[in-house]
Enzyme design. Structure first.
Site, mmCIF file in Angstrom:
data_model
loop_
_atom_site.group_PDB
_atom_site.id
_atom_site.type_symbol
_atom_site.label_atom_id
_atom_site.label_comp_id
_atom_site.label_asym_id
_atom_site.label_seq_id
_atom_site.Cartn_x
_atom_site.Cartn_y
_atom_site.Cartn_z
ATOM 1 N N GLU A 205 0.805 -1.221 0.000
ATOM 2 C CA GLU A 205 0.000 0.000 0.000
ATOM 3 C C GLU A 205 0.838 1.270 0.000
ATOM 4 O O GLU A 205 0.333 2.361 0.257
ATOM 5 C CB GLU A 205 -0.961 -0.027 1.195
ATOM 6 C CG GLU A 205 -1.939 -1.187 1.093
ATOM 7 C CD GLU A 205 -2.925 -1.255 2.242
ATOM 8 O OE1 GLU A 205 -2.863 -0.381 3.127
ATOM 9 O OE2 GLU A 205 -3.749 -2.170 2.245
ATOM 10 N N ASP A 242 -4.153 -0.447 12.057
ATOM 11 C CA ASP A 242 -4.902 -1.622 11.608
ATOM 12 C C ASP A 242 -4.116 -2.829 12.094
ATOM 13 O O ASP A 242 -3.063 -3.159 11.550
ATOM 14 C CB ASP A 242 -5.054 -1.650 10.089
ATOM 15 C CG ASP A 242 -5.761 -2.919 9.597
ATOM 16 O OD1 ASP A 242 -6.209 -3.719 10.445
ATOM 17 O OD2 ASP A 242 -5.852 -3.116 8.369
ATOM 18 N N GLU A 285 -8.316 -0.457 13.980
ATOM 19 C CA GLU A 285 -9.088 -1.369 13.136
ATOM 20 C C GLU A 285 -8.711 -2.814 13.442
ATOM 21 O O GLU A 285 -7.537 -3.131 13.628
ATOM 22 C CB GLU A 285 -8.795 -1.048 11.667
ATOM 23 C CG GLU A 285 -9.483 -1.942 10.666
ATOM 24 C CD GLU A 285 -9.010 -1.652 9.246
ATOM 25 O OE1 GLU A 285 -9.030 -2.583 8.422
ATOM 26 O OE2 GLU A 285 -8.595 -0.505 8.971
ATOM 27 N N LYS A 337 -15.750 -1.625 2.425
ATOM 28 C CA LYS A 337 -15.017 -2.102 1.251
ATOM 29 C C LYS A 337 -16.035 -2.660 0.264
ATOM 30 O O LYS A 337 -16.681 -3.672 0.548
ATOM 31 C CB LYS A 337 -14.016 -3.193 1.640
ATOM 32 C CG LYS A 337 -12.845 -2.703 2.482
ATOM 33 C CD LYS A 337 -11.963 -3.871 2.907
ATOM 34 C CE LYS A 337 -10.695 -3.390 3.603
ATOM 35 N NZ LYS A 337 -9.906 -4.525 4.154
ATOM 36 N N SER A 367 -5.659 -3.905 -0.576
ATOM 37 C CA SER A 367 -4.208 -3.884 -0.808
ATOM 38 C C SER A 367 -3.871 -4.134 -2.278
ATOM 39 O O SER A 367 -2.864 -3.648 -2.786
ATOM 40 C CB SER A 367 -3.507 -4.903 0.086
ATOM 41 O OG SER A 367 -4.079 -6.181 -0.069
ATOM 42 N N LYS A 388 -9.635 5.494 3.751
ATOM 43 C CA LYS A 388 -8.393 4.744 3.950
ATOM 44 C C LYS A 388 -7.959 4.254 2.572
ATOM 45 O O LYS A 388 -8.584 3.374 2.001
ATOM 46 C CB LYS A 388 -8.666 3.579 4.899
ATOM 47 C CG LYS A 388 -7.459 2.737 5.212
ATOM 48 C CD LYS A 388 -7.861 1.576 6.112
ATOM 49 C CE LYS A 388 -6.705 0.613 6.221
ATOM 50 N NZ LYS A 388 -7.097 -0.639 6.881
#
EC number: 4.2.1.11
Length: 427
Positions: A205, A242, A285, A337, A367, A388
């Site tokens: 990422e 996270d 997270e 997501k 990712s 994010k």
């Protein structure tokens, strides 16, 4: 004029060099909506199913030709001549056509590609930006970015067990200034890591993946970079984690292989509470494993009043799982997501349910990403206030940031940067 005349699926590559699905939806008036589907590395067990071919002779089994065939044949036949105006009906047809609870027959990757491409085609046909088409006239909030500047876990080849260490420029006056702040800290961190003899290779990422021994060590480097860049941690910039705890939850214990430690459920909750007490961490997270329901309740009871606790693997953008979490007091935020659930309609339903329960929502990438910037528009469309989408490197990440810059410029005086108000614990 808004009737669907063609649906074209194709196999493209994502940011990790793996195949993924891209879809074009063509309308009678010539409008074309295009969407590419992302893919996760640390995936929740309860996510909708991403259909892969499984043929080891081709892309090591990761091809998506079956999903593409479903788009070009079965899905095209079901939606041909329909108007793209009714997103809910389109998504319902896709769900019923698949016929499984987890979208495993046609594949969530096939279904999502079509769902998003239909929305984009409709927006183009109406000559509207996607955020306006989906969110209406109230869509004007630019989200606080969660910038993943140190990678660990399955996103990097290093000993750090937590997956992401993020900065959130909550004190910036605008999204553009928040992005500048993040970029300056990112480059300062690179210099600090180099100076200390660490490599500055980046993970999936775009964050750095140094060989650091613990979460504390990573947080200390980030804190130093914030200060050296001229910002104040806890005021200008907050920290977020996270943990991706499902990845290191084994036999009822949280096993930190990098630290050679093992923590019980209660010890894990207390460890995270200690980090929140020692660092300006405003969001965590997946601090507990996806099926450790007692752990989630314990963590929420312990620090939920002062820290955003985001359920990713816990909720997988699924209203049934979210409803259960709300009812039982687990977490206080949901990660959104689109590919975890598979349609735009279901995604928006999860956001709406979260809002009604007083939970926050964080729009998120995966990712394995592409140049598609749909989630930037969805963050503004839903006024969720947080996004994010990785670090300040790799064009698959910056594509989303750049789209948000365009949206902020387009909204002009109407644009509102969420800032500290995005997080209930800080507001």
């Amino acid at each position: 004029m808004t009737a669907i005349v063609d649906i074209i699926g194709r196999e493209i590559l994502d940011s990790r060099g793996n195949p993924t699905v891209e879809v074009d939806v063509v309308l009678e008036d010539g409008s074309v909506g295009r969407a590419a589907v992302p893919s996760g590395a640390s995936t929740g067990a309860h996510e909708a199913v991403e259909l892969r071919d499984g043929d080891k002779r081709r892309y090591l089994g990761k091809g998506v030709q079956k999903a593409v065939e479903a788009i070009n044949d079965e899905i095209y036949e079901a939606l041909s001549d329909m108007s793209v105006q009714d997103q809910v009906q389109i998504d319902q047809i896709l769900i019923e056509l698949d016929g499984t609870e987890n979208k495993s027959r046609l594949g969530a990757n096939a279904i999502l590609g079509v769902s998003l491409a239909c929305a984009k085609a409709a927006a183009i046909s109406y000559d509207m930006p996607l955020y306006r088409y989906v969110g209406g006239t109230s869509a004007r909030t630019l989200p606080v970015p969660m910038m993943n500047i140190v990678n660990g876990g399955v996103h990097a080849d290093n000993p750090i067990d937590f997956q992401e260490f993020m900065i959130m420029p909550v004190g910036a006056p605008s999204f553009a200034e928040a992005l500048r702040c993040g970029s300056e800290i990112f480059h300062t961190l690179k210099g600090e890591l180099k100076k200390a003899g660490h490599n500055t290779n980046v993970g999936d990422e775009g964050g750095f993946a140094p060989n650091l021994p613990s979460a504390d060590a990573a947080l200390d480097f980030v804190m130093a970079a914030i200060g050296k860049a001229g910002y104040t941690a806890g005021e200008d910039v907050m920290l977020a984690l996270d943990c991706a705890a499902t990845e290191f939850f084994k036999d009822g214990k949280y096993v930190y292989e990098g630290e050679n430690k093992s923590r019980s459920r209660s010890e894990q909750a207390k460890y995270l509470a200690d980090l929140v007490a020692r660092y300006p961490i405003c969001s965590i997270e997946d601090g507990m494993s996806e099926d450790d329901m007692d752990g989630w309740k314990e963590l929420t009871d312990l620090i939920g009043h002062k820290c955003q606790l985001v359920g990713d693997d816990l909720f997988v953008t699924n209203v049934t799982r979210l409803e259960d979490g709300i009812r039982n007091g687990r977490a206080n935020s949901i990660l959104i997501k689109v590919n975890q659930i598979g349609t735009l309609t279901e995604t928006l339903a999860a956001v709406e349910m979260a809002y009604k329960a007083g939970y926050t929502a964080v729009m998120s990438h995966r990712s394995g990403e592409t140049e598609d910037s749909t989630i930037a528009d969805l963050a503004v469309a839903t006024n969720c206030g947080q996004i994010k989408t990785g670090s300040l490197a790799r064009s698959d990440r910056t594509a989303k940031y750049n789209q948000l810059l365009r949206i902020e410029q387009e909204l002009d005086a109407q644009a509102k940067y969420a800032g500290r108000a995005a997080l209930k614990a800080l507001a």
